[in-house]
Scaffold this motif. Structure first.
Motif, mmCIF file in Angstrom:
data_model
loop_
_atom_site.group_PDB
_atom_site.id
_atom_site.type_symbol
_atom_site.label_atom_id
_atom_site.label_comp_id
_atom_site.label_asym_id
_atom_site.label_seq_id
_atom_site.Cartn_x
_atom_site.Cartn_y
_atom_site.Cartn_z
ATOM 1 N N VAL A 171 0.826 -1.214 0.000
ATOM 2 C CA VAL A 171 0.000 0.000 0.000
ATOM 3 C C VAL A 171 0.851 1.251 0.000
ATOM 4 C CG1 VAL A 171 -1.676 1.291 1.376
ATOM 5 C CG2 VAL A 171 -1.936 -1.171 1.094
ATOM 6 N N TRP A 172 1.941 1.243 0.764
ATOM 7 C CA TRP A 172 2.754 2.443 0.998
ATOM 8 C C TRP A 172 3.818 2.615 -0.079
ATOM 9 C CZ3 TRP A 172 4.268 3.677 6.719
ATOM 10 C CH2 TRP A 172 4.645 5.013 6.835
ATOM 11 N N GLN A 173 4.388 1.517 -0.573
ATOM 12 C CA GLN A 173 5.446 1.522 -1.579
ATOM 13 C C GLN A 173 6.694 2.284 -1.099
ATOM 14 O OE1 GLN A 173 5.347 -0.232 -4.344
ATOM 15 N NE2 GLN A 173 3.222 -0.890 -4.048
ATOM 16 N N PRO A 174 7.246 1.934 0.065
ATOM 17 C CA PRO A 174 8.476 2.605 0.510
ATOM 18 C C PRO A 174 9.711 1.824 0.059
ATOM 19 C CG PRO A 174 7.617 1.307 2.301
ATOM 20 C CD PRO A 174 6.722 1.042 1.110
ATOM 21 N N GLU A 175 10.881 2.485 0.165
ATOM 22 C CA GLU A 175 12.133 1.788 -0.087
ATOM 23 C C GLU A 175 12.588 1.029 1.147
ATOM 24 O OE1 GLU A 175 15.006 4.513 -1.507
ATOM 25 O OE2 GLU A 175 13.857 5.077 -3.308
ATOM 26 N N ARG A 176 12.333 1.601 2.312
ATOM 27 C CA ARG A 176 12.666 0.938 3.577
ATOM 28 C C ARG A 176 11.422 0.931 4.459
ATOM 29 N NH1 ARG A 176 17.865 1.751 6.899
ATOM 30 N NH2 ARG A 176 16.821 -0.090 7.728
ATOM 31 N N LEU A 177 11.164 -0.204 5.061
ATOM 32 C CA LEU A 177 10.007 -0.350 5.940
ATOM 33 C C LEU A 177 10.409 -1.238 7.115
ATOM 34 C CD1 LEU A 177 6.916 0.183 6.345
ATOM 35 C CD2 LEU A 177 6.534 -2.026 5.241
ATOM 36 N N ASN A 178 10.223 -0.725 8.325
ATOM 37 C CA ASN A 178 10.579 -1.475 9.532
ATOM 38 C C ASN A 178 9.412 -1.451 10.505
ATOM 39 O OD1 ASN A 178 13.204 -2.057 8.692
ATOM 40 N ND2 ASN A 178 14.022 -0.156 9.562
ATOM 41 N N ALA A 179 9.284 -2.555 11.230
ATOM 42 C CA ALA A 179 8.341 -2.579 12.360
ATOM 43 C C ALA A 179 9.031 -1.942 13.556
ATOM 44 C CB ALA A 179 7.925 -4.010 12.677
ATOM 45 N N ILE A 180 8.422 -0.917 14.111
ATOM 46 C CA ILE A 180 9.039 -0.160 15.202
ATOM 47 C C ILE A 180 8.607 -0.696 16.552
ATOM 48 C CG2 ILE A 180 9.230 2.117 16.262
ATOM 49 C CD1 ILE A 180 8.912 3.323 13.507
ATOM 50 N N ASN A 181 7.344 -0.936 16.737
ATOM 51 C CA ASN A 181 6.865 -1.365 18.056
ATOM 52 C C ASN A 181 5.529 -2.078 17.900
ATOM 53 O OD1 ASN A 181 6.861 -1.786 20.765
ATOM 54 N ND2 ASN A 181 6.556 0.334 21.370
ATOM 55 N N ILE A 182 5.251 -2.946 18.853
ATOM 56 C CA ILE A 182 3.974 -3.653 18.941
ATOM 57 C C ILE A 182 3.492 -3.539 20.382
ATOM 58 C CG2 ILE A 182 2.838 -5.904 18.858
ATOM 59 C CD1 ILE A 182 4.523 -6.641 16.518
ATOM 60 N N THR A 183 2.245 -3.137 20.565
ATOM 61 C CA THR A 183 1.686 -2.938 21.908
ATOM 62 C C THR A 183 0.313 -3.570 21.969
ATOM 63 O OG1 THR A 183 2.840 -0.813 22.017
ATOM 64 C CG2 THR A 183 1.179 -1.241 23.692
ATOM 65 N N SER A 184 0.055 -4.279 23.043
ATOM 66 C CA SER A 184 -1.271 -4.856 23.240
ATOM 67 C C SER A 184 -2.274 -3.760 23.566
ATOM 68 C CB SER A 184 -1.240 -5.889 24.365
ATOM 69 O OG SER A 184 -2.545 -6.350 24.659
ATOM 70 N N ALA A 185 -3.522 -3.970 23.143
ATOM 71 C CA ALA A 185 -4.565 -2.977 23.441
ATOM 72 C C ALA A 185 -4.833 -2.883 24.935
ATOM 73 C CB ALA A 185 -5.847 -3.334 22.690
ATOM 74 N N LEU A 186 -4.539 -3.951 25.688
ATOM 75 C CA LEU A 186 -4.729 -3.893 27.139
ATOM 76 C C LEU A 186 -3.760 -2.916 27.785
ATOM 77 C CD1 LEU A 186 -5.242 -7.684 27.950
ATOM 78 C CD2 LEU A 186 -6.955 -5.948 27.410
ATOM 79 N N ASP A 187 -2.568 -2.741 27.199
ATOM 80 C CA ASP A 187 -1.614 -1.772 27.727
ATOM 81 C C ASP A 187 -2.005 -0.347 27.404
ATOM 82 O OD1 ASP A 187 -0.137 -3.908 28.656
ATOM 83 O OD2 ASP A 187 1.127 -4.008 26.862
ATOM 84 N N ARG A 188 -2.951 -0.158 26.518
ATOM 85 C CA ARG A 188 -3.443 1.187 26.168
ATOM 86 C C ARG A 188 -4.784 1.478 26.828
ATOM 87 N NH1 ARG A 188 -1.495 3.281 21.250
ATOM 88 N NH2 ARG A 188 0.696 2.700 20.993
ATOM 89 N N GLY A 189 -5.160 0.700 27.827
ATOM 90 C CA GLY A 189 -6.434 0.940 28.498
ATOM 91 C C GLY A 189 -7.598 0.180 27.913
ATOM 92 N N GLY A 190 -7.336 -0.782 27.042
ATOM 93 C CA GLY A 190 -8.429 -1.575 26.468
ATOM 94 C C GLY A 190 -9.006 -2.556 27.477
ATOM 95 N N ARG A 191 -10.182 -3.058 27.158
ATOM 96 C CA ARG A 191 -10.881 -3.985 28.045
ATOM 97 C C ARG A 191 -10.637 -5.422 27.590
ATOM 98 N NH1 ARG A 191 -16.953 -1.911 28.921
ATOM 99 N NH2 ARG A 191 -16.777 -3.498 30.563
ATOM 100 N N VAL A 192 -10.630 -6.321 28.571
ATOM 101 C CA VAL A 192 -10.446 -7.740 28.261
ATOM 102 C C VAL A 192 -11.692 -8.240 27.522
ATOM 103 C CG1 VAL A 192 -10.075 -10.028 29.233
ATOM 104 C CG2 VAL A 192 -9.001 -8.036 30.295
ATOM 105 N N PRO A 193 -11.534 -8.863 26.362
ATOM 106 C CA PRO A 193 -12.717 -9.285 25.595
ATOM 107 C C PRO A 193 -13.412 -10.462 26.262
ATOM 108 C CG PRO A 193 -10.725 -10.071 24.548
ATOM 109 C CD PRO A 193 -10.283 -9.186 25.672
ATOM 110 N N LEU A 194 -14.679 -10.605 25.954
ATOM 111 C CA LEU A 194 -15.442 -11.741 26.447
ATOM 112 C C LEU A 194 -14.997 -13.019 25.742
ATOM 113 C CD1 LEU A 194 -19.017 -10.158 26.515
ATOM 114 C CD2 LEU A 194 -17.505 -10.539 28.461
ATOM 115 N N PRO A 195 -15.026 -14.146 26.449
ATOM 116 C CA PRO A 195 -14.583 -15.403 25.820
ATOM 117 C C PRO A 195 -15.646 -16.018 24.920
ATOM 118 C CG PRO A 195 -15.219 -15.795 28.091
ATOM 119 C CD PRO A 195 -15.339 -14.304 27.880
ATOM 120 N N ILE A 196 -16.132 -15.242 23.968
ATOM 121 C CA ILE A 196 -17.154 -15.721 23.036
ATOM 122 C C ILE A 196 -16.748 -15.312 21.633
ATOM 123 C CG2 ILE A 196 -19.061 -15.721 24.689
ATOM 124 C CD1 ILE A 196 -19.870 -12.982 23.635
ATOM 125 N N ASN A 197 -17.160 -16.107 20.672
ATOM 126 C CA ASN A 197 -16.965 -15.808 19.253
ATOM 127 C C ASN A 197 -15.499 -15.579 18.902
ATOM 128 O OD1 ASN A 197 -19.746 -15.951 18.941
ATOM 129 N ND2 ASN A 197 -20.009 -13.750 19.289
#
Length: 455
Positions: free
Chosen positions: A191-217
């Motif tokens: 989509v971006w078509q860059p010459e260099r592309l790196n993954a900088i960081n990965i963070t769980s949504a729970l570390d950003r204040g997200g809620r634990v999902p229900l164990p369904i579906n």
């Protein structure tokens, strides 16, 4: 080794004395080399492991359970595959926790642990030693390895254009898998078509204040993935910024993104939570804001100098109340070592306070008790005085009611006594004959009416 030794023995019989000595020396060297190789293989299990991540690039290190199984005794039952539950504890050597940039996750004791994070430029050139302690939950044995993280500097750190995506259908340990992360970076690169592309960081949504999902579906926690590139953002990524999509996001509707189909096969991206960051522009804005703040502060000080009044101390002298403001570095001055209070302090007697605390509530409670007792016991008029003030006819009526009530209560205790006069049979009004009872002798007397007119 035995085969080598037998083969060398045949050579010794057919060679000269000099060649014999040479062959013996070669045989000894080969034997020592074999011992040394065995020793080095054994020492690899207990040796430290070195890794060399780059600053500003995602670092992922998997703690494989199979690697640590060799440290624990074999399974007690021969022939069965060992599948002991193993958990890990990671910390910086000499400290109880990991560095701030490094995170760790392990879902179950039967899954591998993962160390991940984005090293910072402050730690470049400083080896970070992480102690990894593995716990066998079946035998309660432990083993410890060291992971030495040597952070290298990156020439293009940080990448000038960074985008953060929120993926709704992934957990952080699923996204950290190399093949899944590679698929996502491939889609972004398409989509971006860059010459260099790196993954900088990965963070769980729970570390950003997200809620634990229900164990369904098969609901997931969600994960934020930040990537960086060396070219400006593509038009597809900037479609989120147009007013129509902003309006749809404010109404909690999905925006219309043309390149969403390139991710939809594997990744469900919440385009309303995408963040596009221009690092160079952000640094310029920060520097401009700092200059503006300093300029406003300087103007404020100059205005204060002009507006401060002069205080007349003497008729012949005038002293200005303004003092030059000396600005420091925001660090409080050193107050020296802490000096605790001395032992010569006078002890305080709390006996009087204790008595007052107990005596005052007790006296109030006693006074209220006496007042209540006087009202309840000493203010009663008595039965005789009440009867004297009551009319005789009312007393007679009351006495008759009490007698009737007593008679009915006595009758209810014993059903075999004579019936009341009001319930006896009456004469027939025409023939004069006695009307027989309306019930047999075995009739239940408890259901019999008191008056014949009640039938």
């Amino acid at each position: 080794f035995s085969q080598k030794f037998l083969h060398s023995e045949t050579l010794l019989q057919s060679a000269s004395e000099l060649s014999k000595a040479y062959l013996i020396i070669c045989l000894s060297v080969s034997y020592l080399s074999s011992l040394f190789s065995v020793y080095t293989i054994f020492s690899k299990v207990h040796s430290d492991r070195n890794v060399y991540p780059s600053a500003g690039v995602l670092f992922v290190h998997v703690l494989e359970r199979e690697y640590f199984k060799g440290e624990f005794p074999p399974y007690p039952k021969p022939g069965e595959i060992s599948n002991d539950p193993i958990t890990f504890n990671t910390n910086l050597m000499g400290y109880p926790d990991r560095p701030g940039w490094l995170r760790y996750i392990q879902r179950t004791p039967y899954s591998d642990g993962v160390l991940y994070g984005s090293p910072t430029a402050e730690n470049v050139g400083k080896p970070t030693v992480i102690e990894i302690t593995a716990y066998n939950r079946r035998t309660f044995e432990t083993t410890r390895h060291n992971l030495i993280i040597n952070i290298m500097s990156a020439e293009d750190f940080p990448l000038p254009y960074q985008a953060e995506f929120f993926i709704k259908n992934m957990n952080v340990e699923e996204m950290l898998a190399s093949e899944v992360l590679g698929d996502f970076l491939g889609a972004v690169k398409n989509v971006w078509q860059p010459e260099r592309l790196n993954a900088i960081n990965i963070t769980s949504a729970l570390d950003r204040g997200g809620r634990v999902p229900l164990p369904i579906n098969d609901m997931k926690e969600g994960v934020y993935v930040m990537v960086g590139a060396d070219v400006p953002f593509s038009s597809c990524l900037r479609e989120v910024e147009n007013p129509q999509n902003q309006l749809r996001c404010s109404q909690e509707m999905e925006p219309v993104i043309t390149c969403d189909k390139k991710f939809r096969t594997q990744f469900y991206i919440d385009w309303c939570k995408i963040s596009l960051i221009n690092v160079e522009f952000a640094k310029l804005n920060v520097s401009v804001m700092v200059l503006v703040v300093h300029g406003c502060e300087r103007l404020r000080l100059q205005s204060e100098r002009k507006q401060l009044p002069l205080t007349r101390v003497d008729k012949t002298k005038q002293v200005s109340t303004y003092q030059e403001v000396i600005r420091g570095e925001g660090i409080l001055p050193d107050g020296g070592e802490y000096k605790p209070p001395s032992d010569s302090l006078k002890s305080r007697d709390y006996y009087t306070d204790f008595l007052i605390t107990l005596a005052v509530p007790s006296a109030v409670a006693l006074l209220l008790f006496l007042i209540l007792a006087y009202i309840m016991c000493c203010r009663r008029e008595g039965v005789e005085k009440r009867n004297m003030q009551t009319p005789d006819i009312q007393l007679v009526h009351h006495s008759a009611i009490q007698k009737s009530t007593k008679e009915l209560r006595d009758m209810s205790k014993n059903r075999e006594i004579a019936w009341p006069l009001s319930t006896l049979p009456v004469f027939h009004p025409v023939t004069g004959e006695i009307i027989p009872p309306l019930h047999a002798d075995s009739y239940e007397s408890t259901n019999m009416p008191l008056m014949q007119t009640q039938q």
